[in-house]
Design a protein around this motif. Structure first.
Motif, PDB file in Angstrom:
ATOM      1  N   GLN A   1       2.352 -13.193  -5.031  1.00 26.87           N
ATOM      2  CA  GLN A   1       2.487 -10.985  -5.157  1.00 26.87           C
ATOM      3  C   GLN A   1       0.913 -10.626  -5.813  1.00 26.87           C
ATOM      4  O   GLN A   1       0.463 -11.211  -6.530  1.00 26.87           O
ATOM      5  CB  GLN A   1       3.440 -10.789  -6.042  1.00 26.87           C
ATOM      6  N   ALA A   2       0.732  -9.187  -6.168  1.00 26.54           N
ATOM      7  CA  ALA A   2       0.136  -9.125  -6.800  1.00 26.54           C
ATOM      8  C   ALA A   2      -0.227  -8.981  -7.716  1.00 26.54           C
ATOM      9  O   ALA A   2       0.356  -9.085  -9.139  1.00 26.54           O
ATOM     10  CB  ALA A   2       0.215  -7.461  -6.487  1.00 26.54           C
ATOM     11  N   ASP A   3      -1.632  -8.842  -8.244  1.00 32.60           N
ATOM     12  CA  ASP A   3      -2.134  -8.882  -9.363  1.00 32.60           C
ATOM     13  C   ASP A   3      -2.432  -8.293 -10.635  1.00 32.60           C
ATOM     14  O   ASP A   3      -1.712  -6.813 -10.204  1.00 32.60           O
ATOM     15  CB  ASP A   3      -3.444 -10.222 -10.046  1.00 32.60           C
ATOM     16  N   ASP A   4      -2.023  -8.416 -11.898  1.00 34.07           N
ATOM     17  CA  ASP A   4      -1.587  -7.087 -12.679  1.00 34.07           C
ATOM     18  C   ASP A   4      -2.991  -6.577 -12.688  1.00 34.07           C
ATOM     19  O   ASP A   4      -2.988  -5.036 -12.769  1.00 34.07           O
ATOM     20  CB  ASP A   4      -1.403  -8.026 -14.607  1.00 34.07           C
ATOM     21  N   ALA A   5      -4.351  -6.676 -12.588  1.00 37.91           N
ATOM     22  CA  ALA A   5      -5.131  -5.919 -11.913  1.00 37.91           C
ATOM     23  C   ALA A   5      -4.696  -5.300 -10.739  1.00 37.91           C
ATOM     24  O   ALA A   5      -5.231  -3.599 -10.914  1.00 37.91           O
ATOM     25  CB  ALA A   5      -6.392  -6.379 -11.850  1.00 37.91           C
ATOM     26  N   ALA A   6      -4.618  -5.394 -10.085  1.00 34.27           N
ATOM     27  CA  ALA A   6      -4.332  -4.924  -8.469  1.00 34.27           C
ATOM     28  C   ALA A   6      -3.523  -3.111  -9.062  1.00 34.27           C
ATOM     29  O   ALA A   6      -3.293  -2.075  -8.668  1.00 34.27           O
ATOM     30  CB  ALA A   6      -3.368  -5.458  -7.540  1.00 34.27           C
ATOM     31  N   ARG A   7      -2.218  -3.735  -9.543  1.00 36.81           N
ATOM     32  CA  ARG A   7      -0.620  -3.146 -10.203  1.00 36.81           C
ATOM     33  C   ARG A   7      -1.088  -1.828 -10.752  1.00 36.81           C
ATOM     34  O   ARG A   7      -1.249  -0.532 -10.870  1.00 36.81           O
ATOM     35  CB  ARG A   7       0.098  -3.512 -10.932  1.00 36.81           C
ATOM     36  N   ARG A   8      -2.055  -2.796 -12.083  1.00 37.31           N
ATOM     37  CA  ARG A   8      -2.710  -0.688 -13.221  1.00 37.31           C
ATOM     38  C   ARG A   8      -3.453  -0.184 -12.161  1.00 37.31           C
ATOM     39  O   ARG A   8      -3.554   1.186 -12.743  1.00 37.31           O
ATOM     40  CB  ARG A   8      -3.772  -2.052 -14.152  1.00 37.31           C
ATOM     41  N   ALA A   9      -4.521  -0.510 -11.296  1.00 36.56           N
ATOM     42  CA  ALA A   9      -4.897   0.197  -9.981  1.00 36.56           C
ATOM     43  C   ALA A   9      -4.415   1.560  -9.579  1.00 36.56           C
ATOM     44  O   ALA A   9      -5.064   2.796  -9.454  1.00 36.56           O
ATOM     45  CB  ALA A   9      -5.789  -0.686  -9.652  1.00 36.56           C
ATOM     46  N   VAL A  10      -3.231   1.057  -9.322  1.00 36.86           N
ATOM     47  CA  VAL A  10      -2.008   2.173  -9.141  1.00 36.86           C
ATOM     48  C   VAL A  10      -1.362   2.972 -10.019  1.00 36.86           C
ATOM     49  O   VAL A  10      -0.323   3.715 -10.143  1.00 36.86           O
ATOM     50  CB  VAL A  10      -1.899   1.896  -7.358  1.00 36.86           C
ATOM     51  N   ALA A  11      -1.010   2.096 -11.053  1.00 36.32           N
ATOM     52  CA  ALA A  11       0.158   2.661 -12.165  1.00 36.32           C
ATOM     53  C   ALA A  11      -0.351   3.939 -12.912  1.00 36.32           C
ATOM     54  O   ALA A  11      -1.341   3.765 -13.695  1.00 36.32           O
ATOM     55  CB  ALA A  11       0.340   1.435 -13.409  1.00 36.32           C
ATOM     56  N   ASP A  12       0.641   5.327 -12.946  1.00 38.95           N
ATOM     57  CA  ASP A  12       0.506   6.066 -13.639  1.00 38.95           C
ATOM     58  C   ASP A  12       0.524   5.591 -14.681  1.00 38.95           C
ATOM     59  O   ASP A  12      -0.125   6.322 -16.021  1.00 38.95           O
ATOM     60  CB  ASP A  12       1.246   7.234 -13.074  1.00 38.95           C
ATOM     61  N   VAL A  13       1.749   4.677 -14.825  1.00 43.71           N
ATOM     62  CA  VAL A  13       2.606   4.377 -16.574  1.00 43.71           C
ATOM     63  C   VAL A  13       2.546   2.800 -15.797  1.00 43.71           C
ATOM     64  O   VAL A  13       2.791   2.307 -15.153  1.00 43.71           O
ATOM     65  CB  VAL A  13       4.055   5.198 -16.601  1.00 43.71           C
ATOM     66  N   TRP A  14       2.567   2.277 -17.065  1.00 46.42           N
ATOM     67  CA  TRP A  14       2.487   1.262 -17.668  1.00 46.42           C
ATOM     68  C   TRP A  14       3.433   0.307 -18.711  1.00 46.42           C
ATOM     69  O   TRP A  14       3.173   1.218 -19.753  1.00 46.42           O
ATOM     70  CB  TRP A  14       1.623   0.333 -17.934  1.00 46.42           C
TER      71      TRP A  14
ATOM     72  N   GLY B   1       0.472  -1.515   0.365  1.00 39.88           N
ATOM     73  CA  GLY B   1       0.110   0.259  -0.185  1.00 39.88           C
ATOM     74  C   GLY B   1       1.032   1.034  -0.604  1.00 39.88           C
ATOM     75  O   GLY B   1       0.282   2.301   0.716  1.00 39.88           O
ATOM     76  N   LEU B   2       2.226   1.356  -0.412  1.00 40.87           N
ATOM     77  CA  LEU B   2       2.645   2.490  -0.887  1.00 40.87           C
ATOM     78  C   LEU B   2       2.648   3.323  -1.887  1.00 40.87           C
ATOM     79  O   LEU B   2       3.341   4.653  -2.055  1.00 40.87           O
ATOM     80  CB  LEU B   2       4.241   2.400  -0.592  1.00 40.87           C
ATOM     81  N   ALA B   3       2.002   3.225  -3.176  1.00 41.56           N
ATOM     82  CA  ALA B   3       1.635   3.756  -3.901  1.00 41.56           C
ATOM     83  C   ALA B   3       0.981   5.345  -3.558  1.00 41.56           C
ATOM     84  O   ALA B   3       2.332   6.108  -4.546  1.00 41.56           O
ATOM     85  CB  ALA B   3       0.337   3.194  -5.132  1.00 41.56           C
ATOM     86  N   ASP B   4       0.478   5.909  -3.158  1.00 42.71           N
ATOM     87  CA  ASP B   4       0.650   7.756  -2.136  1.00 42.71           C
ATOM     88  C   ASP B   4       1.827   8.076  -1.940  1.00 42.71           C
ATOM     89  O   ASP B   4       1.582   9.450  -1.709  1.00 42.71           O
ATOM     90  CB  ASP B   4      -0.588   7.006  -1.380  1.00 42.71           C
ATOM     91  N   ARG B   5       3.151   7.935  -1.270  1.00 52.01           N
ATOM     92  CA  ARG B   5       4.161   7.758  -1.174  1.00 52.01           C
ATOM     93  C   ARG B   5       4.414   8.795  -2.457  1.00 52.01           C
ATOM     94  O   ARG B   5       5.796   9.412  -2.672  1.00 52.01           O
ATOM     95  CB  ARG B   5       5.026   7.448  -0.795  1.00 52.01           C
ATOM     96  N   TYR B   6       3.858   8.154  -3.185  1.00 51.24           N
ATOM     97  CA  TYR B   6       5.520   9.036  -4.923  1.00 51.24           C
ATOM     98  C   TYR B   6       4.265   9.723  -5.470  1.00 51.24           C
ATOM     99  O   TYR B   6       3.294   9.521  -5.896  1.00 51.24           O
ATOM    100  CB  TYR B   6       5.361   7.318  -5.982  1.00 51.24           C
ATOM    101  N   ASP B   7       5.296  10.719  -6.238  1.00 52.36           N
ATOM    102  CA  ASP B   7       4.178  11.389  -6.903  1.00 52.36           C
ATOM    103  C   ASP B   7       3.691  10.565  -8.667  1.00 52.36           C
ATOM    104  O   ASP B   7       2.825  11.209  -8.729  1.00 52.36           O
ATOM    105  CB  ASP B   7       5.266  12.317  -8.147  1.00 52.36           C
ATOM    106  N   LEU B   8       4.770  10.024  -8.971  1.00 55.85           N
ATOM    107  CA  LEU B   8       4.308   8.560 -10.151  1.00 55.85           C
ATOM    108  C   LEU B   8       4.670   7.604  -9.344  1.00 55.85           C
ATOM    109  O   LEU B   8       5.639   7.086  -9.037  1.00 55.85           O
ATOM    110  CB  LEU B   8       4.749   9.165 -11.712  1.00 55.85           C
ATOM    111  N   VAL B   9       3.420   6.661 -10.112  1.00 55.93           N
ATOM    112  CA  VAL B   9       4.178   5.006  -9.755  1.00 55.93           C
ATOM    113  C   VAL B   9       4.387   4.740 -11.285  1.00 55.93           C
ATOM    114  O   VAL B   9       3.655   4.543 -12.420  1.00 55.93           O
ATOM    115  CB  VAL B   9       2.980   3.943  -9.337  1.00 55.93           C
TER     116      VAL B   9
END
Length: 220
Positions: A159-172, A119-127
């Motif tokens: 680990q987390a699945d792609d759906a969870a990663r895409r939910a926080v990604a600014d860039v894939w 749950g660290l995505a909010d720590r960064y300007d971009l993920v």
């Protein structure tokens, strides 16, 4: 300063992307490297791990036996949580120190495998997420790390699945192709997104209130 969280599952190619960003001029803070450093012999971190899990996680030379520790915590969420409670604060403290030491106009890339899981995505300007399909990752892990297919799939699915990663990604960044293709994509990201955003922030620093980014995280 622009802070970027770089993540991706095991076998995704995140390390290739991280190395290319460092070559292009980013200040890369590698969470895995820090995690190894905070449990080196003689550190409070290693002493705390031994207190929690016993001398069986030590190698004969007194260093951490990572394979033995992994065997203790892999597949055991409670044990993994106990380990995280020891190491995560130490890693976070050192990461903050390294970021504070970076130049004020740097692009600081935090290379963190478990941004989503912790749950660290909010720590960064971009993920930025490096992604590849499971079969591609399995082939890499069996070919380059000597894992069995069963072990590789088990680690991926822990680990987390792609759906969870895409939910926080600014860039894939799709890494289904070659390392050269990934490096090219990282170069475009650097030129077209990261450097312009860093420069925009430098021009507007202190000029107004923070706004919410598209992904829900605050940006300047």
């Amino acid at each position: 300063m622009l802070t970027v969280g770089l993540t991706g599952g095991i076998g995704s190619g995140k390390s290739t992307a991280s190395a290319e960003l460092a070559r292009l001029g980013a200040v890369v803070i590698d969470a895995d490297r820090i995690a190894r450093a905070v449990v080196e012999p003689g550190t409070p971190g290693l002493a705390a791990v031994v207190d929690e899990f016993g001398d069986g996680v030590l190698a004969p030379d007194g260093s951490l036996d990572r394979a033995a520790l992994a065997a203790r915590v892999f597949g055991d969420p409670a044990a993994l949580a106990r380990l995280g409670a020891i190491t995560h604060p130490l890693v976070a403290e050192e990461s903050r120190r390294l970021q504070a030491a970076a130049p004020g106009d740097a692009v600081v890339v935090h290379d963190v495998p478990l941004i989503v899981e912790n749950g660290l995505a909010d720590r960064y300007d971009l993920v930025v997420v490096v992604g590849a399909d499971e079969d591609t990752r399995v082939r890499r892990l069996t070919a380059h790390r000597g894992m069995s297919e069963e072990d590789a799939r088990a680690r991926i699915r822990s680990q987390a699945d792609d759906a969870a990663r895409r939910a926080v990604a600014d860039v894939w960044l799709d890494n289904s192709g070659t390392p050269e293709e990934l490096r090219d994509a990282v170069g475009r990201l650097w030129r077209e997104r990261l450097v312009p955003e860093r420069d925009r922030r430098a021009r507007t620093a202190g000029s107004g209130p923070r706004r919410r980014s598209r992904g829900g995280r605050p940006s300047r």
